[in-house]
Scaffold this active site. Structure first.
Site, PDB file in Angstrom:
ATOM      1  N   LYS A  82      38.556  22.992  -0.350  1.00  0.00           N
ATOM      2  CA  LYS A  82      38.538  22.928   1.115  1.00  0.00           C
ATOM      3  C   LYS A  82      37.825  24.162   1.657  1.00  0.00           C
ATOM      4  CE  LYS A  82      42.002  21.125   4.269  1.00  0.00           C
ATOM      5  NZ  LYS A  82      43.395  21.298   4.707  1.00  0.00           N
ATOM      6  N   LEU A  83      36.855  23.921   2.497  1.00  0.00           N
ATOM      7  CA  LEU A  83      35.999  24.996   3.017  1.00  0.00           C
ATOM      8  C   LEU A  83      35.937  24.914   4.536  1.00  0.00           C
ATOM      9  CD1 LEU A  83      33.114  24.073   0.577  1.00  0.00           C
ATOM     10  CD2 LEU A  83      34.367  26.250   0.453  1.00  0.00           C
TER      11      LEU A  83
END
Ligand code: E4P
Length: 213
Positions: A82-83
């Site tokens: 997750k970015l």
């Protein structure tokens, strides 16, 4: 439409595992769990579900974020990195996705961020409905816009409706064509509860108990 559970609590995931296709976490969600070893906790979550488990990076610059993402991905094949949907997160998504690593571009608050997430090979983009509603904007409109744009250009990135606060959000995200909704255990429970179901069960069981013998 897939349903992900927005929690890192093993009991909650166990209780709802029959309904869910994956799990989303973030640093806030993970920090609520008392754990001396967060990697172990993440691995236990992966064992409980079949699909993606999103784990967010905490680094803020490109090199560190890329390294952290690569390390997270090595932990388990179900991990989706997750970015943040910003300059660095988008660029890291491009690199990781070219290596076949799944990414989830989170904290998405505009259609243009979602377009760029798709261009950068994201597996998921996570528009936050509730947090937009909180600041007087329309979170569901954003879901509709992104779904429409993605359909128009056949983008492969999955729309993951996040920051979902109630079952109305779930229904509307489904109508818009969101690929996934991530919900808290409380919202998921609300999705299966209806007062008329409860009253109906009580009535039927009562009638059966008092049947003519
Ligand atoms: C999604 O992946 C996020 O973890 C989550 O939906 C954030 O929701 P919140 O706005 O309730 O914190």
């Amino acid at each position: 439409m897939k349903i992900f559970l927005d929690t890192a609590n093993l009991n909650e995931i166990t209780n709802y595992k029959d309904f869910i296709d994956g799990v989303t976490t973030n640093p806030t969600i993970l920090s609520k769990q008392e754990s001396k070893n967060y990697k172990n906790l993440i691995l236990k979550i992966c064992d409980l579900v079949k699909g993606h488990v999103s784990v967010e990076v905490i680094s803020e610059k490109f090199d560190d974020m890329l390294k952290e993402g690569q390390e997270l991905a090595k932990l388990h094949k179900q991990i989706c990195v997750k970015l943040p949907c910003n300059y660095y997160g988008l660029r890291v998504s491009k690199y990781l996705s070219e290596d076949g690593i799944a990414t989830n571009l989170t904290l998405c608050f505009s259609a243009t961020q979602a377009i760029l997430a798709a261009k950068c090979g994201a597996t998921y983009v996570s528009p936050f409905i509730g947090r937009l509603d909180d600041v007087g904007q329309n979170g569901l409109s954003l879901i509709r816009e992104i779904c429409e744009i993605y359909r128009q250009y056949s983008f492969e990135t999955n729309v993951l409706a996040a920051s979902v606060r109630n079952s109305y959000h779930v229904t509307q995200a489904a109508i818009a064509g969101a690929d996934v909704v991530t919900v808290t255990p409380k919202v998921l429970q609300n999705c299966m509860d209806h007062n008329l179901t409860k009253i109906g069960v009580e009535l039927f069981n009562n009638d059966w108990k008092n049947r003519k013998k």
